[in-house]
Scaffold this motif. Structure first.
Motif, PDB file in Angstrom:
ATOM      1  N   TYR A  76       0.801  -1.220   0.000  1.00 46.11           N
ATOM      2  CA  TYR A  76       0.000   0.000   0.000  1.00 46.11           C
ATOM      3  C   TYR A  76       0.838   1.277   0.000  1.00 46.11           C
ATOM      4  N   ARG A  77       2.151   1.201   0.281  1.00 45.28           N
ATOM      5  CA  ARG A  77       2.969   2.414   0.341  1.00 45.28           C
ATOM      6  C   ARG A  77       3.842   2.569  -0.905  1.00 45.28           C
ATOM      7  N   SER A  78       3.529   1.871  -1.956  1.00 47.77           N
ATOM      8  CA  SER A  78       4.391   1.835  -3.138  1.00 47.77           C
ATOM      9  C   SER A  78       3.987   2.830  -4.214  1.00 47.77           C
ATOM     10  N   ASN A  79       3.274   3.887  -3.856  1.00 43.46           N
ATOM     11  CA  ASN A  79       2.712   4.775  -4.870  1.00 43.46           C
ATOM     12  C   ASN A  79       3.765   5.408  -5.769  1.00 43.46           C
ATOM     13  N   ALA A  80       4.896   5.840  -5.200  1.00 42.75           N
ATOM     14  CA  ALA A  80       5.933   6.458  -6.025  1.00 42.75           C
ATOM     15  C   ALA A  80       6.498   5.462  -7.028  1.00 42.75           C
ATOM     16  N   MET A  81       6.670   4.232  -6.586  1.00 44.82           N
ATOM     17  CA  MET A  81       7.197   3.195  -7.471  1.00 44.82           C
ATOM     18  C   MET A  81       6.227   2.927  -8.619  1.00 44.82           C
ATOM     19  N   GLN A  82       4.939   2.896  -8.319  1.00 41.53           N
ATOM     20  CA  GLN A  82       3.952   2.643  -9.363  1.00 41.53           C
ATOM     21  C   GLN A  82       3.837   3.812 -10.322  1.00 41.53           C
ATOM     22  N   LEU A  83       3.870   5.036  -9.802  1.00 40.78           N
ATOM     23  CA  LEU A  83       3.834   6.203 -10.677  1.00 40.78           C
ATOM     24  C   LEU A  83       5.022   6.199 -11.628  1.00 40.78           C
ATOM     25  N   ALA A  84       6.196   5.882 -11.114  1.00 39.13           N
ATOM     26  CA  ALA A  84       7.402   5.861 -11.945  1.00 39.13           C
ATOM     27  C   ALA A  84       7.348   4.771 -13.005  1.00 39.13           C
TER      28      ALA A  84
END
Length: 348
Positions: A76-84
């Motif tokens: 759930y805290r991987s938002n930056a990784m997914q955006l990239a």
């Protein structure tokens, strides 16, 4: 541990200027996303949110090391990784509002975000083993926090990966706190990376606030994984905010926390200063990145707000080929209820 920003000239790193500029752009976007999402949650736009401010360098650097056909198994805290990796910001926002996780038709190879701690790590190993059986030149990346290494799922997955030489990189973001427990209270090992030795593969540490070092470390780890040697990467970073919006870190985190400056430094500001000194970016480029990030987030929020409320009966789809009797009864009840209530007018 890879040498940190400031220890090397940019020309001596494995990241070229174009990649560095794009990585910085994605770090700025990730920071804007995090700040806007937190603000939206505070005014009731979404029920809860897990901030990741301070971890942008770790996640973006890791994402840039992955190949297009590598699979990410996120939390759930991987938002930056997914955006990239190209997941639209509107998709992530809609997920936080209760919609299906992948609302758009993007084809980024990401597994759904795991909310339970560590449950995605065995999935990553299983997928990696399947890739190996199929002869695919790809790897799986399991993303998790340091607290996940105290869960049985982590140890079972690491054991399988070591025994079967699964093409998997275990990417542990150690932000020093497993909710309210500091690292030394939830594991007695000298580090997270050293845990890999028990399962017969390599464990490495990296300065998680240095996106270049993370990129280099993950690139090497993924190359080893594709050759049948799994790797555990411990990315040392720091969660600047709360664990979630329901958390109050002031109750357990001391103001004079004894951590080195590189561990708590702001990764966005740090990378900007490094690239500026190297002549890779200038003030105009940085300003453009911030303007573009603001515009992209505004568009994503508008798209999320314009999305039609899904049919509540969709909850029964995509689980069973043939619904069992109990669920058929529940669906029939819901259909009767919806006959008297317009889903578009129901409070969300």
């Amino acid at each position: 541990m890879h040498r940190a920003i400031g220890d090397r000239e940019f020309a001596d790193t494995a990241m070229d200027e174009a990649t560095a500029r794009e990585a910085f752009r994605d770090m700025v976007l990730a920071r804007e996303f995090d700040e806007r999402a937190l603000s939206l949650q505070r005014r009731g736009w979404m029920p809860g949110y897990p901030p990741f401010k301070g971890q942008e360098g770790s996640q973006v650097g890791a994402a840039y090391a992955m190949a297009d056909d590598d699979w990410l198994f996120p939390t759930y805290r991987s938002n930056a990784m997914q955006l990239a990796r190209g997941v639209p910001a509107s998709d992530i926002l809609l997920f936080r509002r209760g919609f299906a996780e992948y609302h758009s038709d993007h084809d980024v190879p990401n597994f759904p975000m795991a909310i339970p701690i560590a449950s995605q790590i065995p999935h990553a190993v299983g997928a990696g083993m399947a890739m190996d059986y199929d002869g695919a030149d790809a790897a799986a990346v399991a993303y998790f926090g340091d607290g996940a290494t105290s869960e049985g799922d982590f140890h079972e997955a690491a054991n399988f990966a070591g025994v079967f030489d699964a093409p998997v990189v275990f990417f542990c973001e150690n932000n020093n706190w497993a909710i309210s427990l500091p690292r030394e209270r939830q594991t007695a090992s000298d580090s997270i990376a050293v845990k890999a030795e028990a399962y017969g593969f390599e464990g490495v540490q990296v300065d998680g606030n240095d996106p270049v070092a993370v990129y280099e470390t993950m690139r090497d780890a993924l190359a080893d994984a594709r050759d049948g040697s799994p790797v555990l990467v411990e990315s040392l970073t720091y969660r600047q905010g709360a664990h979630t919006t329901s958390d109050d870190p002031g109750r357990y985190r001391p103001e004079d926390e004894d951590l080195p400056e590189w561990r708590t430094a702001d990764p966005v500001e740090r990378f900007e200063a490094y690239l500026s000194e190297a002549g890779v970016v200038d003030d105009e480029f940085v300003a453009d990145c911030r303007s573009e990030a603001e515009a992209e987030l505004e568009a994503a929020i508008d798209a999320a707000e314009d999305a039609s409320v899904p049919d509540p009966a969709d909850v029964f789809e995509h689980v069973y080929a043939d619904l069992p009797p109990r669920l058929r009864e529940q669906r029939a009840w819901l259909e009767d209820y919806l006959a008297d209530h317009d889903p578009q007018e129901m409070e969300f």
